[in-house]
Enzyme design. Structure first.
Site, PDB file in Angstrom:
ATOM      1  N   ASP A 122      -6.245  -7.074   3.582  1.00 16.46           N
ATOM      2  CA  ASP A 122      -7.406  -6.367   2.882  1.00 16.46           C
ATOM      3  C   ASP A 122      -8.589  -7.427   2.426  1.00 16.46           C
ATOM      4  O   ASP A 122      -9.805  -7.273   2.740  1.00 16.46           O
ATOM      5  CB  ASP A 122      -7.215  -5.395   1.965  1.00 16.46           C
ATOM      6  CG  ASP A 122      -8.205  -4.744   1.180  1.00 16.46           C
ATOM      7  OD1 ASP A 122      -9.033  -4.139   1.897  1.00 16.46           O
ATOM      8  OD2 ASP A 122      -8.105  -4.485   0.065  1.00 16.46           O
ATOM      9  N   ASP A 128     -12.166  -9.071   4.285  1.00 15.24           N
ATOM     10  CA  ASP A 128     -13.391  -9.008   3.648  1.00 15.24           C
ATOM     11  C   ASP A 128     -14.182 -10.441   3.558  1.00 15.24           C
ATOM     12  O   ASP A 128     -15.618 -10.660   3.807  1.00 15.24           O
ATOM     13  CB  ASP A 128     -13.495  -8.249   2.119  1.00 15.24           C
ATOM     14  CG  ASP A 128     -14.113  -6.847   2.035  1.00 15.24           C
ATOM     15  OD1 ASP A 128     -13.637  -6.249   3.189  1.00 15.24           O
ATOM     16  OD2 ASP A 128     -14.280  -6.377   1.120  1.00 15.24           O
ATOM     17  N   ASP A 130      -3.173 -18.227  -0.398  1.00 15.52           N
ATOM     18  CA  ASP A 130      -4.192 -18.837  -1.213  1.00 15.52           C
ATOM     19  C   ASP A 130      -4.976 -20.067  -0.355  1.00 15.52           C
ATOM     20  O   ASP A 130      -6.076 -20.133  -0.526  1.00 15.52           O
ATOM     21  CB  ASP A 130      -3.610 -19.355  -2.534  1.00 15.52           C
ATOM     22  CG  ASP A 130      -2.280 -20.102  -2.621  1.00 15.52           C
ATOM     23  OD1 ASP A 130      -1.816 -20.217  -1.237  1.00 15.52           O
ATOM     24  OD2 ASP A 130      -1.948 -20.792  -3.591  1.00 15.52           O
ATOM     25  N   TYR A 185       0.730  -1.280  -0.021  1.00 15.85           N
ATOM     26  CA  TYR A 185      -0.021  -0.171  -0.177  1.00 15.85           C
ATOM     27  C   TYR A 185       0.860   1.555  -0.040  1.00 15.85           C
ATOM     28  O   TYR A 185       0.403   2.333  -0.410  1.00 15.85           O
ATOM     29  CB  TYR A 185      -0.891  -0.039   1.328  1.00 15.85           C
ATOM     30  CG  TYR A 185      -2.286  -0.563   0.952  1.00 15.85           C
ATOM     31  CD1 TYR A 185      -2.459  -1.866   0.473  1.00 15.85           C
ATOM     32  CD2 TYR A 185      -3.349   0.160   1.192  1.00 15.85           C
ATOM     33  CE1 TYR A 185      -3.676  -2.440   0.461  1.00 15.85           C
ATOM     34  CE2 TYR A 185      -4.620  -0.609   1.030  1.00 15.85           C
ATOM     35  CZ  TYR A 185      -4.848  -1.812   0.555  1.00 15.85           C
ATOM     36  OH  TYR A 185      -6.002  -2.322   0.590  1.00 15.85           O
ATOM     37  N   LYS A 226       2.937 -15.369   1.525  1.00 17.71           N
ATOM     38  CA  LYS A 226       3.246 -16.003   0.367  1.00 17.71           C
ATOM     39  C   LYS A 226       4.676 -16.469   0.094  1.00 17.71           C
ATOM     40  O   LYS A 226       5.512 -15.995  -0.842  1.00 17.71           O
ATOM     41  CB  LYS A 226       2.662 -15.290  -1.004  1.00 17.71           C
ATOM     42  CG  LYS A 226       2.754 -15.906  -2.337  1.00 17.71           C
ATOM     43  CD  LYS A 226       1.678 -16.946  -2.414  1.00 17.71           C
ATOM     44  CE  LYS A 226       1.590 -17.686  -3.816  1.00 17.71           C
ATOM     45  NZ  LYS A 226       0.763 -18.817  -3.763  1.00 17.71           N
TER      46      LYS A 226
HETATM   47  C1  IPM Z   1     -10.482  -1.033   3.959  1.00 11.42           C
HETATM   48  C2  IPM Z   1     -10.576  -0.443   2.586  1.00 11.42           C
HETATM   49  C3  IPM Z   1      -9.501   0.575   2.393  1.00 11.42           C
HETATM   50  C4  IPM Z   1      -8.128  -0.484   2.262  1.00 11.42           C
HETATM   51  C5  IPM Z   1      -9.621   1.305   1.261  1.00 11.42           C
HETATM   52  C6  IPM Z   1     -10.809   2.512   1.298  1.00 11.42           C
HETATM   53  C7  IPM Z   1      -8.382   2.246   1.037  1.00 11.42           C
HETATM   54  O1  IPM Z   1     -10.927  -1.534   1.568  1.00 11.42           O
HETATM   55  O2  IPM Z   1     -10.158  -0.372   5.030  1.00 11.42           O
HETATM   56  O3  IPM Z   1     -10.144  -2.267   3.931  1.00 11.42           O
HETATM   57  O4  IPM Z   1      -8.030  -0.903   1.119  1.00 11.42           O
HETATM   58  O5  IPM Z   1      -7.624  -0.560   3.314  1.00 11.42           O
HETATM   59 MG    MG Z   2     -11.023  -3.308   2.210  1.00 13.79          MG
END
Ligand code: IPM
Ligand code: MG
Length: 362
Positions: A247, A251, A223, A141, A191
């Site tokens: 990240d 999710d 993975d 990042y 990885k």
């Molecule tokens: C998160 C979001 C952020 C990230 C974005 C909005 C920059 O996806 O907080 O997970 O990728 O960190």
């Molecule tokens: Mg995110």
């Protein structure tokens, strides 16, 4: 003692859910001895529109002078055409860096009344209780060099994945410390079969583990971890990983629980922590009173627990959230047959009522 809280509502659904989280803080103030000084600031697209900068200096100063930051969400299609430096997301990325929030805690826990809301079978998801600890201010990042450059023919884009020993160690140390308060297991995700960054990651995490003999450490390739999360998510306690893998996996972990609209997060490191729902600004459903505010409200619980060390108040908020789910109140994202549909604001009101009741009988 009065706690100073910076409130950054942000974009689209951000202000809607933050309003409900603020209601909860005000209710706590009415029914307990806690006192909050709430100061609003601009971030993301809202800040771009007002000032041209997704993280105005005034907002950063406000956050630095606060005991904790409560954030809604940033970004949305309205600002998609802007150059990279002015995108709303940059406001959040710069704030994380400025506050040195190197550890992002994303718990994924299944509430029993919502077991059926998951896209996975109930027997797979019942009892999920895991915590993703994502390194938040390093890795690809932020790595340099980065950018897009012209070639004689076409263009070339570069990002750099980079971690230092110190960056890996500090987040690993926190992950092991948190595992001690849980089920004593850390799964480090990398990885290392391909990336040198991951070879160092694995070596340093293993080193840190030496100081925590009571915590079991295992390593998984990213993975495989993505696959294991949908195959058997209950095997996980703490998942420790870098910025990009975290990240993605957070999710995935969030959705196991049925609704990403339920899950809070805490970003810790420097003196002021930041607390925000995991869901984004949800532009597709924002502004109609249908967004689930429970993730923002659960973020208030994390703010109380991790940001202010007010653990009893945090537990009271968590109990109030569990209570409204048991009572059958549902926003559309978690609606089920026989339950009572409620709006964003009504859900907030029900949580506040449950909180009042819970603290009155405590
Ligand atoms: C998160 C979001 C952020 C990230 C974005 C909005 C920059 O996806 O907080 O997970 O990728 O960190
Ligand atoms: Mg995110």
């Amino acid at each position: 003692m009065t706690y100073r809280i910076a409130v950054l509502p942000g974009d689209y659904a951000g202000p809607e859910v933050t309003a409900e989280a603020v209601k909860v803080l005000r209710t706590l103030q009415e029914v307990s001895s806690l006192r909050f000084d709430l100061q609003e600031g601009l971030i993301g697209g809202a800040a771009v529109d007002a000032t041209g900068d997704p993280l105005p200096a005034a907002t950063l100063q406000l956050c630095q002078a606060s005991d904790a930051v409560l954030l809604g969400a940033v970004g949305g299609p309205r600002w998609d055409g802007l150059p990279a430096a002015q995108r709303p997301e940059q406001g959040l990325l710069r704030l994380r860096r400025a506050l040195d929030l190197y550890a992002n805690l994303r718990p994924a826990k299944v509430y029993e009344p919502l077991v059926a809301a998951s896209t996975l079978r109930p027997e797979v998801v019942r009892g999920i209780d895991l915590l993703v600890v994502r390194e938040l201010v390093g890795g690809i990042y932020y790595g340099e060099p980065r950018g897009i450059e012209r070639l004689a023919e076409g263009e070339r884009a570069i990002n750099t994945m980079v971690y230092t020993t110190a960056e890996i160690r500090r987040v690993a140390h926190l992950a092991f410390t948190l595992a001690r308060q849980r089920r004593h297991k850390v799964t480090s995700v990398d990885k290392a079969n391909v990336l040198e960054v991951s070879v160092l990651w694995r070596r340093e995490v293993t080193e840190v583990a030496g100081a925590f003999p009571d915590v079991t450490l295992e390593h998984l390739y990213v993975d495989n971890c993505a696959m294991q999360l949908v195959r058997d998510p209950r095997q996980f306690d703490v998942i420790l990983t870098g910025n990009l893998f975290g990240d993605i996996l957070s999710d995935e972990a969030a959705m196991l629980t049925g609704s990403i609209g339920m899950l809070p997060s805490a970003s810790l490191g420097g003196k002021t922590g930041l607390f925000e729902p995991v869901h984004g600004s949800a532009p597709d459903i924002a502004g109609r009173g249908v967004v689930n505010p429970l993730a923002a409200i659960a973020s208030v619980a994390m703010l109380l627990a991790y940001g202010l060390q007010e653990v009893a108040a945090a537990q009271a908020v968590e109990a109030a959230v569990a209570r409204v789910l048991e009572e059958g109140y549902r926003t559309p994202d978690i609606m089920a047959p026989g339950c009572t549909p409620v709006s964003t604001a009504e859900m907030g009101d029900h949580v506040c009522a449950a909180l009042r009741q819970g603290l009155a009988t405590a």
